[in-house]
Structure formats: structure tokens, C-alpha cells
Motif scaffolding. Sequence first.
Motif, PDB file in Angstrom:
ATOM      1  N   ALA A  31       9.741   4.226  -2.122  1.00 26.91           N
ATOM      2  CA  ALA A  31      10.233   3.070  -1.416  1.00 26.91           C
ATOM      3  C   ALA A  31       9.638   1.802  -1.838  1.00 26.91           C
ATOM      4  N   ARG A  32       8.359   1.877  -1.803  1.00 28.33           N
ATOM      5  CA  ARG A  32       7.441   0.578  -2.210  1.00 28.33           C
ATOM      6  C   ARG A  32       7.711   0.253  -3.912  1.00 28.33           C
ATOM      7  N   PHE A  33       7.715   1.403  -4.672  1.00 27.54           N
ATOM      8  CA  PHE A  33       7.888   1.275  -6.306  1.00 27.54           C
ATOM      9  C   PHE A  33       9.075   0.456  -6.460  1.00 27.54           C
ATOM     10  N   LEU A  34      10.321   0.886  -5.725  1.00 28.56           N
ATOM     11  CA  LEU A  34      11.406   0.270  -5.679  1.00 28.56           C
ATOM     12  C   LEU A  34      11.626  -1.187  -5.369  1.00 28.56           C
ATOM     13  N   LEU A 225       6.099  11.979 -18.514  1.00 31.08           N
ATOM     14  CA  LEU A 225       5.847  11.290 -17.369  1.00 31.08           C
ATOM     15  C   LEU A 225       4.919  12.075 -16.586  1.00 31.08           C
ATOM     16  N   GLN A 226       4.164  11.177 -15.580  1.00 31.20           N
ATOM     17  CA  GLN A 226       3.526  11.623 -14.506  1.00 31.20           C
ATOM     18  C   GLN A 226       4.267  12.171 -13.297  1.00 31.20           C
ATOM     19  N   GLY A 233       1.465   8.720  -7.659  1.00 26.78           N
ATOM     20  CA  GLY A 233       2.591   9.000  -8.520  1.00 26.78           C
ATOM     21  C   GLY A 233       2.467   8.053  -9.843  1.00 26.78           C
ATOM     22  N   GLY A 234       3.239   8.059 -10.664  1.00 25.12           N
ATOM     23  CA  GLY A 234       3.356   7.105 -11.813  1.00 25.12           C
ATOM     24  C   GLY A 234       4.531   6.787 -12.596  1.00 25.12           C
ATOM     25  N   LEU A 248       0.411   4.949  -9.634  1.00 28.62           N
ATOM     26  CA  LEU A 248       0.681   4.657  -8.462  1.00 28.62           C
ATOM     27  C   LEU A 248      -0.076   5.296  -7.385  1.00 28.62           C
ATOM     28  N   PRO A 249      -0.670   4.385  -6.459  1.00 30.63           N
ATOM     29  CA  PRO A 249      -0.366   3.099  -5.929  1.00 30.63           C
ATOM     30  C   PRO A 249      -1.100   2.188  -6.978  1.00 30.63           C
TER      31      PRO A 249
END
Length: 250
Positions: A31-34, A225-226, A233-234, A248-249
Motif C-alpha cells: 500500500a505504501r509503495f503504491l 525481480l526480488q 520487498g523490492g 523496500l522499504p
Amino acid sequence: MSVSMPAPMPILFIADLHLSDHTPSLNALFARFLRDWQSKAAALYILGDLFDAWTGDDDDSPTAAQVAQQLAAFAAHAPVYFIAGNRDFLLGKRYAAQCHMTLLPENQIVEYFGKTILLTHGDEMCTDDVGYLRYRKIMRNKIVQKILLSLPFRTRKNIAAKLRAASCERKKQPENYAIADVTEHGVQAALNDFPQTEIIIHGHTHRPTSHVHSFQQRRIERHVLQDWYGDKGGYLLLDENGVHARSLPE
């Protein structure tokens, strides 16, 4: 007087998030990534395994509803594209419409920043894993999928849980881990199918790195991709300077 033009917005790629009601930290990270990238990217490509298991578009989980809402908000500013993975190959038009995202075939050619790029989940290039490829062929069959989707939702969930458990046990064996990776033969087969490719981007293997291959005396980049796990994440970012891995983060 010279006028500087704004740089074109980057393209984002993610895969192997394995979101579910049991991954609150990852759900929050997504959610934060988006939110962080909303209005700052030209497109988002999800290359499979967005969910830990997707057993049909009638999924009534809170996570499914939240992800659809979050992707729809992102898609109001830039297109979102989805290629199915081995965990969410049953994701269909109904849920995609809720997310305002476009479904793509298993292999998709795109062109950005003067580069021709092959996008795929990546599992079809793991050619040493003969048993998995046999399973994959069966599960990707449209008739099999239609039969599966005709079953009650809870029955599908139970089947998916048993398949995940069996897969986890199988991966614990060193010999199986070794063969569950992309092979040179698999890469060359993909390039023969899509000979214009200059860059390959995929997920699935959970072995994020970059590789260089040769095809028809040309240099081919392959970027993995990670996967997302725990609270990390990534993603990959493509801009005019090439492909960049980001964790990420941030």
C-alpha cells in the motif's frame, strides 16, 4: 536560451509479493509503495504471484478487497498491467476490472526508452524442473481451469492450501532448489520465440540479480525481480538510463 524538458516518468515492475490475510506487513508495504509512486510512474507491471494463492475472482478476503481498491487508485494516474504467475493464474477479468488493471498474456513484448523488453513470470524458463513444467501445463489448460472454478470456493481454497504445502516441502530438498531456476536453454527458447528482445524482466525464482546472455551475436540483459518476504520487498525501475533494482522499504 535553452529550455530543459522534464525527464519521462519511469516504468515500475514487481512480482512475487504473495499477499494474503496472513501477511499484514507486506500488505502495508505494498500500500505504501503504491502511494509513494502514485502520479510519479508512467506504468506499473505486476509479473505474477501478487497473491499467495488466488482461487477465483469470488475471493472475499479483506486483502483482495484492499488490493483492488489500492490498485484502482494507482490506475487512475497510470496504467496497471498483470501477467499471471504460478500462484494466481486463476485471476480473471472480473477481479482485474475491480483493480482497473489490464490482463496480459504469459509473455508480453513492450517497448520503452528505445528498448524492446520481454516480460514474463519466468517459470516457463525453468526447463530443468520437468515435474513442475508438467504440472504447469496441466494447470494452465483452460478446461482444467474451468473445472477448478466450477468447484465451491472453500474446496478450491483447500486444494490450493494442499498444493502450497506440497510445494514448500519439495523446495526444502536441495536438489529441487537447484533445478527450480531459469536455465540457459529456457532463455534461448524464449529468445527464439521473441527474437527482437533486448531485455528480459521476470520473477518466480526468488533469486534477484541481473544476467547477461548472448543471442544472435547480441547482448541480452535479464533482470530477476526480488520476492517480497516478512516486511521487505523490492521492485525494478526502468528509465532512460536502464534497469535499476530498488529495495523496500526505501
